[in-house]
Motif scaffolding. Structure first.
Motif, PDB file in Angstrom:
ATOM      1  N   UNK A  60       0.853  -1.177   0.000  1.00  0.00           N
ATOM      2  CA  UNK A  60       0.000   0.000   0.000  1.00  0.00           C
ATOM      3  C   UNK A  60       0.894   1.235   0.000  1.00  0.00           C
ATOM      4  N   UNK A  61       0.852   1.992  -1.072  1.00  0.00           N
ATOM      5  CA  UNK A  61       1.756   3.144  -1.211  1.00  0.00           C
ATOM      6  C   UNK A  61       1.565   4.179  -0.117  1.00  0.00           C
ATOM      7  N   UNK A  62       0.363   4.254   0.433  1.00  0.00           N
ATOM      8  CA  UNK A  62       0.088   5.243   1.476  1.00  0.00           C
ATOM      9  C   UNK A  62       0.604   4.781   2.834  1.00  0.00           C
ATOM     10  N   UNK A  63       0.477   3.492   3.109  1.00  0.00           N
ATOM     11  CA  UNK A  63       0.763   2.993   4.457  1.00  0.00           C
ATOM     12  C   UNK A  63       2.114   2.308   4.614  1.00  0.00           C
ATOM     13  N   UNK A  64       2.772   1.962   3.509  1.00  0.00           N
ATOM     14  CA  UNK A  64       4.025   1.213   3.634  1.00  0.00           C
ATOM     15  C   UNK A  64       5.106   1.996   4.389  1.00  0.00           C
ATOM     16  N   UNK A  65       5.021   3.321   4.363  1.00  0.00           N
ATOM     17  CA  UNK A  65       6.014   4.133   5.070  1.00  0.00           C
ATOM     18  C   UNK A  65       5.919   3.975   6.586  1.00  0.00           C
TER      19      UNK A  65
END
Length: 265
Positions: free
Chosen positions: A216-221
């Motif tokens: 998930x590009x939003x949550x992977x960070x």
């Protein structure tokens, strides 16, 4: 022998518990070998003769224990399980105010017999003659309630915390490169470890959040120690993996708490 037995019972009753200041008789630490266990035992001794029930049981909610002695639910459950295994207390779930609530009962005879059997005569004399010297003030123990900068009681020395295994596992699963030596990272892990969480708990949290966030590009960070091992750790720990229709593992959107520590509730 009988007089010595009764004397010990009276001394224990005088030493144990207080409504404002909590002290831990050193004797309880020697019996249990653990601070959280000794605190819980101390309070159970204190309340054991105050129950209105004929069977000797009294009840305390987990939030009551937290308010009185700064022990988390997990610590109370773990300590109670250990005390049960030693034969020092019994627990059962009974209704209190219409709700199922854990009740506790002190096995006073077993406690006194343990003391009489295992303690040296010199130690017993110290209990009778100088109870102040046998107590460790709870205020001397640093506790963590709402922030990671404070510690709570731990049943393991700091050097037993597997920082490397936890961070290396995270780096492998999330393709990250966090350093084991980071003081901030160690503080997060230590705080959760001191709440009673262990290596398998950290592995579980890493697994479920990697499963949920990695692609998930939003949550992977947020696959980082600061987030994973922060104050929401307990919530993450109670997320369950379930099989999706395609056979892959996903997450239960509404995980339910399960008790699997062996206690009878």
């Amino acid at each position: 022998m009988a007089s010595q037995y009764n004397e010990i019972r009276q001394v224990l009753a005088q030493l144990s518990g207080h409504d404002r200041i909590v002290t831990i008789p050193k004797l309880y630490i020697e019996i249990t070998g653990d601070l959280a266990e000794s605190i819980l035992l101390n309070q159970i001794v204190f309340y054991s003769d105050k129950s209105k029930r004929e069977d000797g049981y009294f009840y305390k909610k987990y939030e009551d224990w937290a308010d009185e002695v700064c022990l988390t639910e997990r610590q109370v459950r773990h300590a109670a399980k250990k005390l049960i295994s030693k034969g020092l207390i019994e627990t059962k779930v009974l209704k209190a105010n219409g709700n199922p609530t854990v009740h506790y009962k002190l096995c006073f005879d077993k406690l006194v017999n343990w003391i009489m059997t295992n303690c040296q005569e010199r130690n017993l004399q110290n209990v009778s003659n100088d109870s102040d010297k046998m107590s460790v003030s709870l205020t001397e123990i640093t506790t963590e309630n709402t922030t990671d900068d404070k510690k709570i009681l731990s049943d393991k020395p700091d050097d037993a915390i597997p920082y490397s295994k936890i961070i290396e596992y995270l780096n492998i699963k999330a393709n990250t490169n966090f350093k084991t030596s980071s003081q901030a990272t160690q503080a997060k892990i230590r705080a959760r470890w001191n709440e009673g969480h262990r290596l398998d708990d950290f592995i579980h949290v890493i697994d479920v959040k990697v499963n949920e966030w990695l692609n998930d590009s939003k949550w992977c960070k947020y696959l980082r120690p600061d987030t994973l091992f922060g104050t929401k750790f307990e919530n993450y720990r109670n997320q369950k993996k379930v099989l999706k229709k395609d056979g892959t593992k996903g997450l239960n959107p509404e995980p339910q708490k399960q008790y699997d520590d062996g206690l009878n509730f």
